[in-house]
Write a protein that holds these residues in place. Sequence first.
Motif: not given
Length: 183
Positions: A59-85
């Motif tokens: 939720a904090m990640f989302d808040d920062k994204i919405e307010n333009g003050i930070g951004i986080n990405w989940g790292i996944t493989f192209l063939n397994e986008p549902e699994k964050i590594i």
Amino acid sequence: MLQVKFLPFPVLKTERLLLRQVTANDAETILALRSNDEVMKYIPRPYLKSKEDALELIAMFDDKIENGIGINWGITFLNEPEKIIGIIGHYRMKPEHYRAEVGYMLFPEYNGKGIVSEALQKVVEYGFNEMKLHSIEAILDPENKASEKVLLKNGFVKEGHFRENEFYEGRFLDSMIYSKLNK
């Protein structure tokens, strides 16, 4: 002063990876990541203790994204986008200085495979080209030689070594700052 918008969320792709938004569906994985001793070894932040802690972080990640003050990405493989590594992102943005901090963490079984380097290159490129940053910094524990190696490999230079500049869990910690300029 720099103004950044992260909506719609920018999904990034590399040769092997898909960097996507972390969602509530990823809570168990984020809990596992942020409570892993090996992952958190050099990160002076509290461990997550429950799925609720993970949901609050997301939720904090989302808040920062919405307010333009930070951004986080989940790292996944192209063939397994549902699994964050792992996760990677721009933190502690300083819009008045056109600068942000980049940070990342990865499950240990994926270390040494060039994944962080590949994700970092894409996130730095996004920071310079889309966010219009002038510089990107990385702050690390001087003992974290693997992270230092990744930063040097990716064109970051050491700016300084700060002695006992952070107090965490009853002790003073050193930190090193590395940075890369938008040329």
